[in-house]
Enzyme design. Structure first.
Site, mmCIF file in Angstrom:
data_model
loop_
_atom_site.group_PDB
_atom_site.id
_atom_site.type_symbol
_atom_site.label_atom_id
_atom_site.label_comp_id
_atom_site.label_asym_id
_atom_site.label_seq_id
_atom_site.Cartn_x
_atom_site.Cartn_y
_atom_site.Cartn_z
ATOM 1 N N LYS A 19 40.423 27.180 36.731
ATOM 2 C CA LYS A 19 41.123 28.402 37.136
ATOM 3 C C LYS A 19 42.588 28.117 37.452
ATOM 4 O O LYS A 19 43.489 28.821 36.975
ATOM 5 C CB LYS A 19 40.456 29.039 38.355
ATOM 6 C CG LYS A 19 41.187 30.289 38.868
ATOM 7 C CD LYS A 19 40.510 30.884 40.077
ATOM 8 C CE LYS A 19 40.801 30.135 41.348
ATOM 9 N NZ LYS A 19 42.184 30.370 41.855
ATOM 10 N N ASP A 32 38.806 34.374 38.671
ATOM 11 C CA ASP A 32 38.575 34.263 40.107
ATOM 12 C C ASP A 32 37.573 35.329 40.527
ATOM 13 O O ASP A 32 37.001 36.031 39.690
ATOM 14 C CB ASP A 32 39.890 34.379 40.883
ATOM 15 C CG ASP A 32 40.543 35.749 40.728
ATOM 16 O OD1 ASP A 32 39.953 36.634 40.070
ATOM 17 O OD2 ASP A 32 41.640 35.940 41.270
#
Length: 207
Positions: A130, A148
């Site tokens: 991420k 996320d």
């Protein structure tokens, strides 16, 4: 999926589209910047792990060149003063990452986004998929997804995925594949799509 695509396209055709485009221009400029600017973007993304993006933007502005110059103990103290959640650990990651400042430009131009992302995850302690994707998007690479909890919540709410217990590499890439299909249908990049999805979930367009 079609309803989400319609929502995204409607946003693109509204005033939000102009704001998103201005962000994309900022990201492209950051990617053509000097190594110190690239490193500051890397530091921002290092700080966002398990922390809110808005508070990390404040940290980025307040610390400034301290990310490049402060000794680890002083950087940790400064992060603590700013109310940052993980001052010692992130200061350690950032100081260690300084060894890559001179090589960032070369790495970014060395391969496709997937390969560069894998290099970042493998060589910069504290970066997961991420955070590495976030960094790449913020320096002009728009073909990776930033996954996320906001994005997970939205996709689960639309019935497009089941909520994962954790985001392993395999699961991350699977969810990225779903997002890629949405982006293709909306005729936009993953990086652009992320900004619209974030707006749908939060009402904000952040970096």
């Amino acid at each position: 999926m079609d309803s989400l695509v319609s929502d995204v396209v409607a946003l693109r055709d509204s005033w939000v589209g102009e704001l998103v485009e201005s962000r994309l221009v900022e990201f492209r400029k950051a990617g053509s910047g000097v190594p110190s600017r690239l490193f500051r973007e890397l530091c921002f993304c290092l700080t966002t792990a398990n922390c809110g993006a808005e508070s990390c933007l404040v940290v980025l502005d307040e610390v400034g060149d301290g990310f490049l110059l402060l000794p680890e103990d002083e950087l940790s103290s400064r992060l603590r003063e700013l109310g940052y959640r993980f001052p010692n650990r992130r200061a350690s990651f950032i100081v260690e990452a300084r060894s890559h400042i001179s090589s960032l430009e070369g790495v970014l131009s060395s391969g496709d986004s997937g390969e560069v992302r894998d290099w970042l995850v493998g060589n910069v302690r504290g970066l997961g998929l991420k955070e590495a994707s976030h960094f790449l998007r913020n320096v002009g690479f728009f073909d990776v997804a930033i996954i996320d909890f906001h994005i997970i919540d939205l996709l689960v709410g639309k019935g497009l995925i089941k909520r994962p217990r954790s985001l392993s590499r395999r699961r991350y890439l699977e969810v990225e594949g779903v997002l890629r299909k949405i982006a293709d249908k909306a005729k936009m990049s993953l990086g652009e799509l992320d900004l619209y999805l974030w707006y749908l979930e939060t009402g904000k367009v952040l970096k």
